[in-house]
Design a protein around this motif. Structure first.
Motif, PDB file in Angstrom:
ATOM      1  N   GLU A  10      38.039  49.156  23.903  1.00 58.58           N
ATOM      2  CA  GLU A  10      39.132  49.147  24.877  1.00 58.58           C
ATOM      3  C   GLU A  10      40.467  49.285  24.163  1.00 58.58           C
ATOM      4  O   GLU A  10      40.574  49.061  22.946  1.00 58.58           O
ATOM      5  CB  GLU A  10      39.109  47.874  25.712  1.00 58.58           C
ATOM      6  CG  GLU A  10      39.291  46.618  24.907  1.00 58.58           C
ATOM      7  CD  GLU A  10      39.194  45.367  25.780  1.00 58.58           C
ATOM      8  OE1 GLU A  10      39.888  44.386  25.449  1.00 58.58           O
ATOM      9  OE2 GLU A  10      38.441  45.367  26.760  1.00 58.58           O
ATOM     10  N   CYS A  11      41.465  49.639  24.937  1.00 61.00           N
ATOM     11  CA  CYS A  11      42.803  49.806  24.387  1.00 61.00           C
ATOM     12  C   CYS A  11      43.395  48.432  24.055  1.00 61.00           C
ATOM     13  O   CYS A  11      43.376  47.530  24.886  1.00 61.00           O
ATOM     14  CB  CYS A  11      43.680  50.533  25.406  1.00 61.00           C
ATOM     15  SG  CYS A  11      45.373  50.742  24.840  1.00 61.00           S
ATOM     16  N   THR A  12      43.895  48.293  22.851  1.00 61.26           N
ATOM     17  CA  THR A  12      44.520  47.034  22.432  1.00 61.26           C
ATOM     18  C   THR A  12      46.037  47.091  22.551  1.00 61.26           C
ATOM     19  O   THR A  12      46.727  46.181  22.122  1.00 61.26           O
ATOM     20  CB  THR A  12      44.139  46.725  20.970  1.00 61.26           C
ATOM     21  OG1 THR A  12      44.609  47.804  20.140  1.00 61.26           O
ATOM     22  CG2 THR A  12      42.641  46.564  20.813  1.00 61.26           C
ATOM     23  N   ARG A  13      46.525  48.195  23.108  1.00 61.57           N
ATOM     24  CA  ARG A  13      47.970  48.423  23.299  1.00 61.57           C
ATOM     25  C   ARG A  13      48.730  48.350  21.984  1.00 61.57           C
ATOM     26  O   ARG A  13      49.831  47.809  21.927  1.00 61.57           O
ATOM     27  CB  ARG A  13      48.520  47.432  24.321  1.00 61.57           C
ATOM     28  CG  ARG A  13      47.927  47.691  25.698  1.00 61.57           C
ATOM     29  CD  ARG A  13      48.240  46.622  26.693  1.00 61.57           C
ATOM     30  NE  ARG A  13      49.668  46.471  26.889  1.00 61.57           N
ATOM     31  CZ  ARG A  13      50.203  45.563  27.711  1.00 61.57           C
ATOM     32  NH1 ARG A  13      49.428  44.758  28.388  1.00 61.57           N
ATOM     33  NH2 ARG A  13      51.501  45.472  27.824  1.00 61.57           N
ATOM     34  N   CYS A  14      48.115  48.927  20.964  1.00 62.08           N
ATOM     35  CA  CYS A  14      48.789  48.945  19.658  1.00 62.08           C
ATOM     36  C   CYS A  14      49.915  49.960  19.613  1.00 62.08           C
ATOM     37  O   CYS A  14      50.781  49.895  18.757  1.00 62.08           O
ATOM     38  CB  CYS A  14      47.771  49.224  18.553  1.00 62.08           C
ATOM     39  SG  CYS A  14      47.190  50.936  18.504  1.00 62.08           S
ATOM     40  N   GLY A  15      49.893  50.939  20.511  1.00 61.31           N
ATOM     41  CA  GLY A  15      50.948  51.937  20.580  1.00 61.31           C
ATOM     42  C   GLY A  15      50.818  53.076  19.579  1.00 61.31           C
ATOM     43  O   GLY A  15      51.651  53.976  19.561  1.00 61.31           O
ATOM     44  N   ALA A  16      49.767  53.074  18.792  1.00 61.26           N
ATOM     45  CA  ALA A  16      49.636  54.099  17.742  1.00 61.26           C
ATOM     46  C   ALA A  16      49.541  55.509  18.319  1.00 61.26           C
ATOM     47  O   ALA A  16      50.109  56.454  17.770  1.00 61.26           O
ATOM     48  CB  ALA A  16      48.426  53.800  16.863  1.00 61.26           C
ATOM     49  N   CYS A  17      48.828  55.662  19.431  1.00 60.46           N
ATOM     50  CA  CYS A  17      48.675  57.009  19.991  1.00 60.46           C
ATOM     51  C   CYS A  17      49.961  57.479  20.663  1.00 60.46           C
ATOM     52  O   CYS A  17      50.102  58.658  20.980  1.00 60.46           O
ATOM     53  CB  CYS A  17      47.492  57.070  20.951  1.00 60.46           C
ATOM     54  SG  CYS A  17      47.644  55.976  22.376  1.00 60.46           S
ATOM     55  N   CYS A  18      50.899  56.577  20.881  1.00 60.37           N
ATOM     56  CA  CYS A  18      52.190  56.945  21.468  1.00 60.37           C
ATOM     57  C   CYS A  18      53.191  57.338  20.386  1.00 60.37           C
ATOM     58  O   CYS A  18      54.362  57.607  20.693  1.00 60.37           O
ATOM     59  CB  CYS A  18      52.746  55.781  22.284  1.00 60.37           C
ATOM     60  SG  CYS A  18      51.573  55.066  23.431  1.00 60.37           S
TER      61      CYS A  18
ATOM     62  N   PRO B  17      44.426  51.289  13.381  1.00 56.08           N
ATOM     63  CA  PRO B  17      43.106  51.401  14.006  1.00 56.08           C
ATOM     64  C   PRO B  17      43.201  51.328  15.525  1.00 56.08           C
ATOM     65  O   PRO B  17      43.915  50.491  16.065  1.00 56.08           O
ATOM     66  CB  PRO B  17      42.343  50.187  13.462  1.00 56.08           C
ATOM     67  CG  PRO B  17      43.181  49.596  12.405  1.00 56.08           C
ATOM     68  CD  PRO B  17      44.576  50.073  12.584  1.00 56.08           C
ATOM     69  N   CYS B  18      42.497  52.207  16.190  1.00 59.40           N
ATOM     70  CA  CYS B  18      42.442  52.221  17.652  1.00 59.40           C
ATOM     71  C   CYS B  18      41.366  51.240  18.107  1.00 59.40           C
ATOM     72  O   CYS B  18      40.409  50.964  17.384  1.00 59.40           O
ATOM     73  CB  CYS B  18      42.092  53.637  18.109  1.00 59.40           C
ATOM     74  SG  CYS B  18      41.917  53.834  19.901  1.00 59.40           S
ATOM     75  N   GLY B  19      41.510  50.711  19.321  1.00 63.39           N
ATOM     76  CA  GLY B  19      40.505  49.809  19.880  1.00 63.39           C
ATOM     77  C   GLY B  19      39.238  50.532  20.323  1.00 63.39           C
ATOM     78  O   GLY B  19      38.235  49.903  20.627  1.00 63.39           O
TER      79      GLY B  19
HETATM   80  S1  SF4 Z   1      45.713  53.971  19.649  1.00 62.16           S
HETATM   81 FE1  SF4 Z   1      43.974  53.272  20.889  1.00 62.16          FE
HETATM   82  S2  SF4 Z   1      44.228  51.030  21.052  1.00 62.16           S
HETATM   83 FE2  SF4 Z   1      46.202  51.894  20.366  1.00 62.16          FE
HETATM   84  S3  SF4 Z   1      47.379  52.228  22.271  1.00 62.16           S
HETATM   85 FE3  SF4 Z   1      46.302  54.149  21.811  1.00 62.16          FE
HETATM   86  S4  SF4 Z   1      44.359  54.052  22.958  1.00 62.16           S
HETATM   87 FE4  SF4 Z   1      45.211  51.967  22.863  1.00 62.16          FE
END
Ligand code: SF4
Length: 104
Positions: A40-48, A98-100
């Motif tokens: 699941e998304c951990t709202r790390c913001g990396a993909c943004c 790292p993404c969730g």
């Molecule tokens: S990189 Fe993955 S875990 Fe982080 S905000 Fe994006 S989708 Fe969510």
């Protein structure tokens, strides 16, 4: 093999184009690909922050969590390519945290 910064940025740019096409034009396989995703998304913001920091990304400091909490300023109307991230394992090679999500 370690990518140079230029190679990494080039990979990010190519990924942004690929995801735009996958999210808006060539969408037939998306459901099947997303079914292979776990976690699941951990709202790390990396993909943004791929290639550049999204202007709609809101960063808040959380003293309790001891880290930044990220939210999307246009969540609900956000872009299709954001909704499907990550779609394939290669997408995870474009972020710096790292993404969730993982893929099976
Ligand atoms: S990189 Fe993955 S875990 Fe982080 S905000 Fe994006 S989708 Fe969510």
């Amino acid at each position: 093999m370690q990518l140079s910064r230029l190679q990494f940025r080039t990979k990010q740019a190519a990924g942004k184009i690929r995801r735009f096409i996958r999210a808006n034009i060539y969408t037939d396989e998306n459901e099947k690909l997303l079914a292979r995703r776990e976690g699941e998304c951990t709202r790390c913001g990396a993909c943004c922050k791929i290639l550049f920091k999204c202007p709609f990304l809101i960063e808040q400091r959380s003293p309790e969590a001891g880290k930044a909490i990220y939210t999307c300023g246009i969540y609900g109307q956000h872009f299709n390519q954001c909704r499907i991230y990550p779609l394939v394992p290669e997408d995870l090679e474009e972020i710096e945290e790292p993404c969730g999500y993982t893929f099976r």
